[in-house]
Enzyme design. Structure first.
Site, mmCIF file in Angstrom:
data_model
loop_
_atom_site.group_PDB
_atom_site.id
_atom_site.type_symbol
_atom_site.label_atom_id
_atom_site.label_comp_id
_atom_site.label_asym_id
_atom_site.label_seq_id
_atom_site.Cartn_x
_atom_site.Cartn_y
_atom_site.Cartn_z
ATOM 1 N N GLN A 14 2.216 23.002 -38.506
ATOM 2 C CA GLN A 14 2.046 23.531 -37.147
ATOM 3 C C GLN A 14 3.138 22.996 -36.213
ATOM 4 O O GLN A 14 3.739 23.761 -35.451
ATOM 5 C CB GLN A 14 0.657 23.131 -36.617
ATOM 6 C CG GLN A 14 0.324 23.756 -35.277
ATOM 7 C CD GLN A 14 -0.930 23.162 -34.630
ATOM 8 O OE1 GLN A 14 -1.478 22.156 -35.085
ATOM 9 N NE2 GLN A 14 -1.381 23.788 -33.559
ATOM 10 N N ASP A 36 9.904 20.118 -46.969
ATOM 11 C CA ASP A 36 8.449 20.169 -47.153
ATOM 12 C C ASP A 36 8.208 20.279 -48.664
ATOM 13 O O ASP A 36 9.156 20.458 -49.430
ATOM 14 C CB ASP A 36 7.872 21.399 -46.421
ATOM 15 C CG ASP A 36 6.394 21.243 -46.054
ATOM 16 O OD1 ASP A 36 6.065 21.170 -44.867
ATOM 17 O OD2 ASP A 36 5.556 21.185 -46.990
ATOM 18 N N ILE A 37 6.925 20.213 -49.065
ATOM 19 C CA ILE A 37 6.647 20.448 -50.497
ATOM 20 C C ILE A 37 6.385 21.919 -50.781
ATOM 21 O O ILE A 37 6.189 22.308 -51.914
ATOM 22 C CB ILE A 37 5.444 19.630 -51.051
ATOM 23 C CG1 ILE A 37 4.297 19.613 -50.050
ATOM 24 C CG2 ILE A 37 5.864 18.254 -51.481
ATOM 25 C CD1 ILE A 37 2.995 19.126 -50.657
ATOM 26 N N ARG A 38 6.298 22.747 -49.726
ATOM 27 C CA ARG A 38 6.119 24.188 -49.963
ATOM 28 C C ARG A 38 7.171 24.962 -49.180
ATOM 29 O O ARG A 38 7.669 24.487 -48.162
ATOM 30 C CB ARG A 38 4.698 24.639 -49.603
ATOM 31 C CG ARG A 38 4.293 24.274 -48.208
ATOM 32 C CD ARG A 38 2.825 24.446 -47.915
ATOM 33 N NE ARG A 38 2.566 23.966 -46.567
ATOM 34 C CZ ARG A 38 2.423 24.723 -45.496
ATOM 35 N NH1 ARG A 38 2.471 26.028 -45.587
ATOM 36 N NH2 ARG A 38 2.210 24.178 -44.307
ATOM 37 N N ASP A 51 9.514 16.039 -51.589
ATOM 38 C CA ASP A 51 8.180 15.425 -51.619
ATOM 39 C C ASP A 51 8.314 13.982 -51.139
ATOM 40 O O ASP A 51 9.012 13.182 -51.766
ATOM 41 C CB ASP A 51 7.657 15.474 -53.072
ATOM 42 C CG ASP A 51 6.237 14.949 -53.187
ATOM 43 O OD1 ASP A 51 5.738 14.311 -52.228
ATOM 44 O OD2 ASP A 51 5.621 15.169 -54.243
ATOM 45 N N ILE A 52 7.628 13.626 -50.044
ATOM 46 C CA ILE A 52 7.804 12.266 -49.489
ATOM 47 C C ILE A 52 7.217 11.198 -50.413
ATOM 48 O O ILE A 52 7.492 10.017 -50.239
ATOM 49 C CB ILE A 52 7.196 12.110 -48.071
ATOM 50 C CG1 ILE A 52 5.709 12.457 -48.058
ATOM 51 C CG2 ILE A 52 7.985 12.909 -47.056
ATOM 52 C CD1 ILE A 52 4.956 11.768 -46.942
ATOM 53 N N TYR A 141 -7.669 9.010 -42.103
ATOM 54 C CA TYR A 141 -6.532 9.512 -41.326
ATOM 55 C C TYR A 141 -6.221 8.551 -40.174
ATOM 56 O O TYR A 141 -5.088 8.095 -39.993
ATOM 57 C CB TYR A 141 -6.881 10.904 -40.798
ATOM 58 C CG TYR A 141 -5.876 11.535 -39.880
ATOM 59 C CD1 TYR A 141 -4.601 11.870 -40.309
ATOM 60 C CD2 TYR A 141 -6.216 11.840 -38.554
ATOM 61 C CE1 TYR A 141 -3.688 12.480 -39.452
ATOM 62 C CE2 TYR A 141 -5.322 12.460 -37.700
ATOM 63 C CZ TYR A 141 -4.057 12.772 -38.152
ATOM 64 O OH TYR A 141 -3.165 13.385 -37.308
ATOM 65 N N LYS A 145 -2.950 6.106 -39.760
ATOM 66 C CA LYS A 145 -2.012 6.276 -38.637
ATOM 67 C C LYS A 145 -1.941 5.002 -37.782
ATOM 68 O O LYS A 145 -0.873 4.633 -37.310
ATOM 69 C CB LYS A 145 -2.422 7.474 -37.781
ATOM 70 C CG LYS A 145 -2.175 8.823 -38.461
ATOM 71 C CD LYS A 145 -0.688 9.147 -38.537
ATOM 72 C CE LYS A 145 -0.452 10.554 -39.055
ATOM 73 N NZ LYS A 145 0.943 10.957 -39.015
HETATM 74 N N1 LIG Z 1 -1.494 19.282 -35.122
HETATM 75 C C1 LIG Z 1 -2.192 18.359 -34.481
HETATM 76 O O1 LIG Z 1 -3.135 18.693 -33.739
HETATM 77 C C2 LIG Z 1 -1.810 16.900 -34.611
HETATM 78 C C3 LIG Z 1 -2.456 15.979 -33.784
HETATM 79 C C4 LIG Z 1 -2.152 14.624 -33.925
HETATM 80 C C5 LIG Z 1 -1.166 14.217 -34.815
HETATM 81 N N2 LIG Z 1 -0.540 15.140 -35.603
HETATM 82 C C6 LIG Z 1 0.462 14.641 -36.568
HETATM 83 O O2 LIG Z 1 1.651 15.390 -36.467
HETATM 84 C C7 LIG Z 1 2.224 15.560 -37.775
HETATM 85 C C8 LIG Z 1 2.445 17.045 -38.026
HETATM 86 O O3 LIG Z 1 1.183 17.698 -37.880
HETATM 87 P P1 LIG Z 1 0.970 19.241 -38.224
HETATM 88 O O4 LIG Z 1 -0.170 19.707 -37.427
HETATM 89 O O5 LIG Z 1 2.259 19.954 -38.156
HETATM 90 O O6 LIG Z 1 0.460 19.098 -39.737
HETATM 91 P P2 LIG Z 1 0.333 20.254 -40.827
HETATM 92 O O7 LIG Z 1 -0.802 19.882 -41.721
HETATM 93 O O8 LIG Z 1 0.346 21.590 -40.179
HETATM 94 O O9 LIG Z 1 1.717 20.068 -41.618
HETATM 95 C C9 LIG Z 1 1.947 18.990 -42.490
HETATM 96 C C10 LIG Z 1 3.004 19.430 -43.484
HETATM 97 O O10 LIG Z 1 3.221 18.359 -44.407
HETATM 98 C C11 LIG Z 1 3.496 18.944 -45.671
HETATM 99 N N3 LIG Z 1 3.272 17.978 -46.739
HETATM 100 C C12 LIG Z 1 2.101 17.617 -47.302
HETATM 101 N N4 LIG Z 1 2.324 16.750 -48.291
HETATM 102 C C13 LIG Z 1 3.654 16.537 -48.352
HETATM 103 C C14 LIG Z 1 4.504 15.759 -49.185
HETATM 104 N N5 LIG Z 1 4.003 15.020 -50.186
HETATM 105 N N6 LIG Z 1 5.823 15.777 -48.962
HETATM 106 C C15 LIG Z 1 6.342 16.559 -47.979
HETATM 107 N N7 LIG Z 1 5.610 17.343 -47.175
HETATM 108 C C16 LIG Z 1 4.274 17.321 -47.368
HETATM 109 C C17 LIG Z 1 2.557 20.131 -45.745
HETATM 110 O O11 LIG Z 1 2.990 21.079 -46.719
HETATM 111 C C18 LIG Z 1 2.599 20.658 -44.312
HETATM 112 O O12 LIG Z 1 3.545 21.694 -44.153
HETATM 113 C C19 LIG Z 1 1.272 14.920 -38.763
HETATM 114 O O13 LIG Z 1 1.769 13.663 -39.122
HETATM 115 C C20 LIG Z 1 -0.016 14.780 -38.003
HETATM 116 O O14 LIG Z 1 -0.753 13.667 -38.407
HETATM 117 C C21 LIG Z 1 -0.845 16.472 -35.516
#
Ligand SMILES: NC(=O)c1ccc[n+]([C@@H]2O[C@H](COP(=O)([O-])OP(=O)(O)OC[C@H]3O[C@@H](n4cnc5c(N)ncnc54)[C@H](O)[C@@H]3O)[C@@H](O)[C@H]2O)c1
Length: 311
Positions: A14, A36-38, A51-52, A141, A145
């Site tokens: 997102q 990303d992984i996808r 992949d992290i 989670y 964090k």
């Molecule tokens: N969206 C929110 O409301 C929100 C709120 C607080 C904090 N955050 C933080 O912001 C960051 C981004 O959030 P987001 O909403 O975009 O998350 P998301 O879940 O939409 O995206 C996370 C991405 O990480 C990728 N991913 C998963 N495993 C992986 C791996 N092993 N290697 C590489 N990529 C991998 C997934 O494919 C995905 O595209 C996150 O760290 C999240 O904790 C988000």
């Protein structure tokens, strides 16, 4: 900014989908590598699968591409993370420590670490949650964090690594339908309003949570990362606040544009997570240190979401 090469991990999510574009505007398309992984749903000029969890590959990637800054977005979010706590810890925390070590050894200029309101817990004050408070998160989670924040601070104090973080509230946006978080309802409601004029909410009425609209998320992230280091007083993560809303307040605002829209409630396991979080946030430290100020409130956010998605 000259000579900077930016890496985003977890860039297809997102936040990464939009942050990649904003960073490209500043640093140029060639200097921003989204990973990303996808595969991404839309073409990104520089995208690679990474992949992290594979820290040697991450290290080699950073060296080969002469990366100077990392925006480390890859993580499992609050609700999804509970399905497999040990794996969530590995992804959200172990992989982050490796990145900090790489950052130290490769002398990265800056690392961005996104934290969350999920670090707050039942003992944290619910209103105007202070920057420094009691943190006893109820999810893996939140634990991963918050520990990540402590390690960011440790690496800054011990090795001088420039790590900066934000405790994002629930993020509202219209480009990607999120999955796996506890605040997803505030985005799903718009998609369902467009598709079927109704929304069945997994939280009960009256559950007020802190939120932020994506343009403010971009603004906060970029302002923090471009602030002079001398003005940054914490390497943990800053509290930032946009506005607070409950499902019924949001539904009423949507209804003012779409009179046929209806909301119903069917709370699930996410209710307990939401109940452990807070309602509003004191972000005075961010305001003082780097002049943070959110532009959107709930009313202006809904107006823009409706214009972008529905009308
Ligand atoms: N969206 C929110 O409301 C929100 C709120 C607080 C904090 N955050 C933080 O912001 C960051 C981004 O959030 P987001 O909403 O975009 O998350 P998301 O879940 O939409 O995206 C996370 C991405 O990480 C990728 N991913 C998963 N495993 C992986 C791996 N092993 N290697 C590489 N990529 C991998 C997934 O494919 C995905 O595209 C996150 O760290 C999240 O904790 C988000």
């Amino acid at each position: 900014m000259e000579g900077d090469r930016i890496l985003l991990t977890g860039a297809n999510g997102q936040i990464g989908t939009e942050l990649t574009i904003e960073l490209q505007k500043i640093y140029g398309e060639d200097n921003v590598i989204a990973t990303d992984i996808r595969e991404p749903s839309e073409r990104i000029s520089r995208f690679e699968i990474l992949d992290i969890l594979d820290s040697s590959k991450l290290d080699a990637f950073i060296a080969e591409n002469k990366i100077s800054q990392v925006y480390h977005l890859a993580a499992l979010l609050s609700s999804k993370g509970e399905e497999n706590p040990a794996f969530t810890w590995k992804l959200n925390f172990d992989a982050y420590i490796k990145l900090l070590e790489i950052g130290r050894d490769r002398q990265l200029k800056k690392i961005f670490f996104p934290s969350t309101i999920g670090i707050y817990g039942p003992t944290t004050p619910k209103r105007d949650t202070p920057q420094n408070s009691s943190f006893e998160p109820a999810t893996v989670y939140g634990i991963s964090k918050f520990t990540g924040e402590l390690w960011s601070d440790y690496f800054n104090k011990r090795y001088g690594l420039d790590v900066r973080g934000l405790r994002y509230p629930g993020v509202i946006s219209h480009k990607v339908r999120p999955a796996g978080g506890t605040t997803d309802f505030a985005v799903e409601i718009f998609f369902d309003a467009r598709e079927k004029s109704s929304y069945n909410c997994y939280l009960k009425a009256g559950t007020r949570l802190p939120m932020m609209y994506m343009p403010d998320v971009m603004k906060a992230t970029l302002e923090l990362m471009h602030a002079d280091r001398s003005s940054i007083s914490t390497s943990m993560a800053y509290n930032i606040h946009g506005f607070s809303l409950s499902p019924e307040e949001l539904a009423a605002e949507i209804k003012s544009y779409l009179p046929d829209f209806e909301i119903s409630y069917n709370p699930d396991h996410r209710q307990a997570i939401a109940d452990s979080w807070t309602e509003s946030i004191d972000d005075s430290l961010a305001r003082r240190d780097w002049s943070w100020n959110a532009e959107y409130d709930m009313t202006s956010m809904v107006k823009d979401m409706i214009e972008q998605m529905i009308k």
